[in-house]
Write a protein that holds these residues in place. Sequence first.
Motif, PDB file in Angstrom:
ATOM      1  N   GLN A  88       0.629   5.430   1.237  1.00 53.41           N
ATOM      2  CA  GLN A  88       1.109   4.559   2.541  1.00 53.41           C
ATOM      3  C   GLN A  88       1.395   3.191   1.995  1.00 53.41           C
ATOM      4  N   SER A  89       0.659   2.585   1.143  1.00 54.68           N
ATOM      5  CA  SER A  89       0.988   1.251   0.722  1.00 54.68           C
ATOM      6  C   SER A  89       1.701   1.488  -0.750  1.00 54.68           C
ATOM      7  N   GLY A  90       1.580   2.465  -1.469  1.00 54.73           N
ATOM      8  CA  GLY A  90       2.161   2.519  -2.466  1.00 54.73           C
ATOM      9  C   GLY A  90       1.385   1.801  -3.949  1.00 54.73           C
ATOM     10  N   ALA A  91      -0.061   1.499  -3.532  1.00 55.01           N
ATOM     11  CA  ALA A  91      -0.690   1.095  -4.597  1.00 55.01           C
ATOM     12  C   ALA A  91      -1.183   2.218  -5.557  1.00 55.01           C
ATOM     13  N   ARG A  92      -1.219   1.673  -6.754  1.00 53.97           N
ATOM     14  CA  ARG A  92      -1.645   2.740  -7.900  1.00 53.97           C
ATOM     15  C   ARG A  92      -2.585   2.101  -8.821  1.00 53.97           C
ATOM     16  N   ASP A  93      -3.875   2.759  -9.078  1.00 60.14           N
ATOM     17  CA  ASP A  93      -4.648   2.226  -9.909  1.00 60.14           C
ATOM     18  C   ASP A  93      -4.871   3.253 -11.176  1.00 60.14           C
ATOM     19  N   LYS A  94      -4.165   2.953 -12.219  1.00 63.69           N
ATOM     20  CA  LYS A  94      -4.235   3.961 -13.446  1.00 63.69           C
ATOM     21  C   LYS A  94      -5.744   4.279 -13.970  1.00 63.69           C
ATOM     22  N   LEU A  95      -5.904   5.265 -14.284  1.00 61.21           N
ATOM     23  CA  LEU A  95      -7.242   5.938 -14.559  1.00 61.21           C
ATOM     24  C   LEU A  95      -7.273   6.097 -16.253  1.00 61.21           C
ATOM     25  N   ARG A  96      -6.296   7.028 -16.494  1.00 60.78           N
ATOM     26  CA  ARG A  96      -6.041   7.403 -17.887  1.00 60.78           C
ATOM     27  C   ARG A  96      -4.673   7.898 -18.037  1.00 60.78           C
ATOM     28  N   GLY A  97      -4.021   7.426 -19.350  1.00 63.23           N
ATOM     29  CA  GLY A  97      -2.848   7.920 -19.679  1.00 63.23           C
ATOM     30  C   GLY A  97      -2.856   9.349 -20.353  1.00 63.23           C
ATOM     31  N   TYR A  98      -1.707   9.921 -19.989  1.00 63.30           N
ATOM     32  CA  TYR A  98      -1.824  11.603 -20.693  1.00 63.30           C
ATOM     33  C   TYR A  98      -0.837  11.570 -21.873  1.00 63.30           C
ATOM     34  N   GLN A  99      -1.490  11.831 -22.884  1.00 61.53           N
ATOM     35  CA  GLN A  99      -0.969  11.723 -24.377  1.00 61.53           C
ATOM     36  C   GLN A  99       0.234  10.669 -24.415  1.00 61.53           C
ATOM     37  N   PRO A 100      -0.193   9.333 -24.334  1.00 56.64           N
ATOM     38  CA  PRO A 100       0.675   8.351 -24.362  1.00 56.64           C
ATOM     39  C   PRO A 100       1.089   8.277 -25.959  1.00 56.64           C
ATOM     40  N   GLY A 101       2.598   8.097 -25.988  1.00 55.60           N
ATOM     41  CA  GLY A 101       3.145   8.146 -27.341  1.00 55.60           C
ATOM     42  C   GLY A 101       3.644   9.399 -27.993  1.00 55.60           C
ATOM     43  N   VAL A 102       3.155  10.416 -27.155  1.00 54.48           N
ATOM     44  CA  VAL A 102       3.766  11.726 -27.721  1.00 54.48           C
ATOM     45  C   VAL A 102       5.079  12.046 -26.730  1.00 54.48           C
ATOM     46  N   PRO A 103       6.069  12.319 -27.497  1.00 59.36           N
ATOM     47  CA  PRO A 103       7.307  12.615 -26.606  1.00 59.36           C
ATOM     48  C   PRO A 103       7.232  13.909 -25.910  1.00 59.36           C
ATOM     49  N   ASN A 104       8.107  13.952 -24.696  1.00 53.59           N
ATOM     50  CA  ASN A 104       8.509  15.078 -24.198  1.00 53.59           C
ATOM     51  C   ASN A 104       7.304  15.995 -23.398  1.00 53.59           C
ATOM     52  N   THR A 105       6.105  15.191 -23.355  1.00 51.58           N
ATOM     53  CA  THR A 105       5.189  15.925 -22.761  1.00 51.58           C
ATOM     54  C   THR A 105       4.771  15.107 -21.515  1.00 51.58           C
ATOM     55  N   ARG A 106       4.259  15.799 -20.324  1.00 55.84           N
ATOM     56  CA  ARG A 106       3.900  15.174 -19.069  1.00 55.84           C
ATOM     57  C   ARG A 106       2.752  15.982 -18.259  1.00 55.84           C
TER      58      ARG A 106
END
Length: 300
Positions: A88-106
Motif C-alpha cells: 500500500q505504501s511501497g515501503a521496502r526493508d531489505k533483509l538479504r540480497g540474493y547472490q549479489p554480483g552474480v550475473p543472470n540470477t534472480r
Amino acid sequence: MTAHEPQELGADLLLDCENQLGEGIQWNCTDQRLYWTDIFGEMLWSCDANGGDPRSIPLPGKLCAFAFLQDQTLLAGFSDGLYYFNPQSGARDKLRGYQPGVPNTRMNDGNLDREGNFVIGGINEDSMAPTTPVWRWNGNGCETLLENIGCANSICFSPDGTLMYFADSAGTAIYAYDYDAQGALGEGRLFADIKGYGVPDGSIVDAEGHLWNARFGGGSVLRFTPEGHLDKVITLPVPNVTCCCIGGANLDRLFITTARVGMDAKALQQTPQAGGLFALDIPVKGLPHGQFIPQERTST
C-alpha cells in the motif's frame, strides 16, 4: 477412461489480465481474495474468487514470490533479494540480497512450510545453468537447503509438513524430500517424471495430499496422487501454465496463472488468452495458505 488413464478436465478463463509472467498465486483467507504477481510486468494483482474487483498495484521491481504476514504486509522475494514490503505504501526493508554480483540470477519460486517458514529458490536466466541456491528464511536467519539449481520450482509441502516437493525446471522431474521445519533437509527421492507436458512450474498440495503441478510449455496442470501417479490432466487453451492454488470460500476451486513471455505475435494471435487467470471447481478441499511467522523481525 480406464483405471490407468488420467481423467481429463478443462479450466475456464476467469480474468483476461494478460500477464507477462503470472506467478506465486495464493488465496488470502483474511480478505477472501486471490493474490499473484506478474514478475516481468512488475505488478501485484488481486481479485475475488469469481474474478471480480480486479486490482493491480505497480511494484518497485520484479516480485517473484511472496507470503503475507499477520499485518497483511508481505515477505517479498524480489529478483534481487528478500524484503519486508508494504504494497500500500511501497515501503521496502531489505533483509538479504540474493547472490549479489552474480550475473543472470534472480529469485524465482517460493512457498511457506507448514510452520510458517519461507522457502525460496532462484533461477539462472542464462540457459538455467546450475548456480543458484534454495533458502529457508525464518525472519532471523537464512539456511541453504539446496545448491546448484538451474530454476527452482514446485516448492510445496505435504499436509503434515514432513515432505517438501521440489523441481529444477532445467529438467522434468519432481522430487520429494524428507522435511523438518527446524532441521536439515532430508533424503530426496524421485516423486514423478512425466514427459510430453513441458516442464514443472509452480505446485500446490491439497488436503488429501495430491500434488497439482503447473506445466510451463505444456498447456496443463497435472495432478499426482501422494504415491506419484498421474491421475488428472487439466488442459488449458494456452501453452505457458505457471502456478496454481486452491481457494474460494470453501477452498474447493483451483486457480491457475499463465504467461505471455517468449510468445511472438503469431503465437499470441493463436492463443489470445495467454497470460490470463483460469479456474475450475474441484472435488477435493485445499489447505489454508498460511502466513509467514518470523522468529524475529530484523533488517540485518
